[in-house]
Design a protein around this motif. Structure first.
Motif, PDB file in Angstrom:
ATOM      1  N   ASP A  75      -2.802  -4.636   8.880  1.00 48.24           N
ATOM      2  CA  ASP A  75      -1.653  -4.608   7.858  1.00 48.24           C
ATOM      3  C   ASP A  75      -1.197  -2.913   7.835  1.00 48.24           C
ATOM      4  O   ASP A  75       0.124  -2.931   7.851  1.00 48.24           O
ATOM      5  CB  ASP A  75      -2.083  -5.126   6.462  1.00 48.24           C
ATOM      6  N   LYS A 127      -6.922  -9.614  -1.658  1.00 49.26           N
ATOM      7  CA  LYS A 127      -7.124  -8.983  -0.111  1.00 49.26           C
ATOM      8  C   LYS A 127      -5.906  -9.505   0.962  1.00 49.26           C
ATOM      9  O   LYS A 127      -5.617  -9.169   2.130  1.00 49.26           O
ATOM     10  CB  LYS A 127      -8.402  -9.738   0.636  1.00 49.26           C
ATOM     11  N   LYS A 132       3.915  -8.559  11.620  1.00 52.07           N
ATOM     12  CA  LYS A 132       2.317  -8.498  11.817  1.00 52.07           C
ATOM     13  C   LYS A 132       1.764  -9.774  11.584  1.00 52.07           C
ATOM     14  O   LYS A 132       2.015 -10.399  10.468  1.00 52.07           O
ATOM     15  CB  LYS A 132       1.849  -7.292  10.904  1.00 52.07           C
ATOM     16  N   GLY A 148      -9.215  -5.471   7.566  1.00 54.33           N
ATOM     17  CA  GLY A 148      -7.936  -5.783   7.247  1.00 54.33           C
ATOM     18  C   GLY A 148      -6.931  -4.759   7.589  1.00 54.33           C
ATOM     19  O   GLY A 148      -5.749  -4.784   7.215  1.00 54.33           O
TER      20      GLY A 148
HETATM   21 MG    MG Z   1      -5.736  -9.372   6.349  1.00 54.60          MG
END
Ligand code: MG
Ligand code: ADP
Ligand code: ASP
Length: 408
Positions: free
Chosen positions: A157, A212, A8, A154
């Motif tokens: 992920d 994060k 990723k 985010g």
């Molecule tokens: Mg991220």
């Protein structure tokens, strides 16, 4: 069947046409060196999701249809996945981009965001069988009606780890703009150390407390399905950080990491009747509005009264406060409500806390010596968190890092 890994790449890693070319080279190199199959997952190009959110706000104001928000912000990953597939083809590999609907990534809504409920793997498997590298648009899935939904900021992920779990991949590589997981945010603390390995539990606490580099939900899934995760830089070749169940000497380090979650607010209700069921009443009401409450502390006041304080993201605090004022005024007249919007949550995390005592006292002492007042405290087996004034957050991270990591 060859081994399979999911790779990723985050927003900065696919932030320009040159970077996308580098990503394709990296995937090609991995395939050639190991003979492994690779499923690629990409985020939107850096800044794109923010741009889309801002565009929605300009056109629709602060509140518009949630469905259209998701349809809009998911579009950034469509661009980056197609460009990455094009770049891979240019490297001489057969590749095909897949949107959330084409994988498909099936989801269910939870408050404002979706969570992944299932990923049927037939489409991806048949591409791999034909020697085609799938490039999946991260962050997005579809709901029962076929509308696009997104997985929270985010969230690519989580797409990566969920795909690795569904496909039984050997590992999920999260390739980002830092060398791995550090003992503190490297942009705040120059002395932060790269951690070679952390446990799922530590990573979960670090992520939910502000690191994060991984979305918290992705760590939940990695732990649940025992997916080994490697967090490393897409810009260099280092080994990065391995996130696994257990590692040798896990409990030797008292503190593995220090994090700070900025932009929190604290709401305090004073003069509440000190009776069974009051807290349940207040928090059920808050829960119905979809606000996500974090730290909660209740104190016994005088004359049969109590006070309750809690923290929540600053962005949700005005509406929650206004709603609580009208609810409480009607139901419990005489209750005072205050709001403080300059709060940060500071946490120290480490598996070593299971076996070492006195960490809280040391943490409070270090903060006290810097004149940093503690508002609220919560703990888990491997974490101590305190709410402090936001202006002290960087100083607090650096001072605690000096005490617990550099001097250890
Ligand atoms: Mg991220
Ligand atoms: P990506 O776009 O690759 O998903 P993110 O911006 O979501 O990357 O996450 C990487 C960033 O996380 C780093 O640039 C770093 O500033 C920040 N970060 C915060 N805390 C940590 C930490 N403890 N270790 C590593 N990175 C951290
Ligand atoms: N593009 C999305 C975001 O900016 C998802 C991600 O980057 O993981 O939040």
């Amino acid at each position: 069947m060859p081994d399979l890994v999911v790779m990723k790449f985050g927003g900065t890693s696919v932030g320009s046409s040159e970077r996308i070319g580098e990503v394709a080279k990296r995937v090609a190199k991995h395939k050639k060196a190991t003979g492994e199959d690779v499923v690629v997952v990409v985020s939107a190009m850096a800044g794109e999701t923010n741009r889309l959110i801002e565009l929605g706000r300009k056109v629709g104001g602060e509140k518009y249809a949630l469905r259209e928000y998701h349809q809009l912000v998911s579009s950034g990953e469509q661009v980056s996945s197609a460009l990455t597939a094009i770049a891979l083809e240019r490297e001489g590999f057969k590749a095909k981009s897949l949107l959330g609907s084409q994988v498909p990534v099936m989801t269910e809504m939870r408050a404002q965001h979706a969570i992944i409920s299932d990923i049927p793997c037939g489409n991806i498997r048949s591409l791999l069988d034909k020697g085609i590298t799938p490039v999946v648009a991260g962050f997005q899935g579809i709901d029962a009606d076929g509308s696009y939904v997104t997985l929270g900021r985010g969230g690519s992920d989580t797409t990566g780890v969920a795909l690795a779990a569904a496909l039984g991949a050997k590992e999920c590589h999260i390739l980002t703009d830092v060398d791995g997981v550090y003992s503190a945010a490297p942009n705040i603390c120059k002395q932060a150390r790269l951690l070679k390995v952390v446990s799922y539990e530590e990573m979960l606490e670090l992520a939910s407390a502000g690191a994060k580099v991984l979305q918290t939900r992705s760590v939940h899934l990695a732990r649940k399905f025992k997916v080994p995760v490697i967090v490393a830089s897409s810009f260099s070749e280092g080994r990065g950080t391995l996130v696994i169940e257990e590692y040798e000497g896990m409990e030797d380090n008292v503190v593995s990491g220090i994090t700070c979650l900025p932009d929190q607010a604290k709401i305090t209700l004073r003069n509440l009747p000190d009776k069974a069921g009051i807290a349940a009443d207040i928090f059920s009401h808050i829960g119905e509005s979809g606000a996500v409450v974090d730290m909660i502390v209740q104190n016994q006041g005088s004359a049969g009264n109590a006070s309750i304080s809690f923290t929540l993201p600053e962005a949700e605090s005005d509406s929650t406060y206004a709603d609580l004022v009208s609810y409480v005024n009607e139901k419990f007249p005489g209750v005072n409500i205050e709001i403080d919007k300059n709060i940060a949550k500071l946490s120290v995390v480490g598996e070593g806390m299971r076996v070492h005592s006195g960490i809280a006292a040391r943490m409070f002492d270090v903060l006290g010596r810097e004149g940093i007042n503690i508002d609220l405290i919560t703990t888990s087996e491997i974490k101590i968190s305190v709410a402090i004034k936001q202006k002290y957050s960087e100083l607090a991270v650096r001072t605690l890092h000096e005490h617990f990591v550099e001097a250890a």
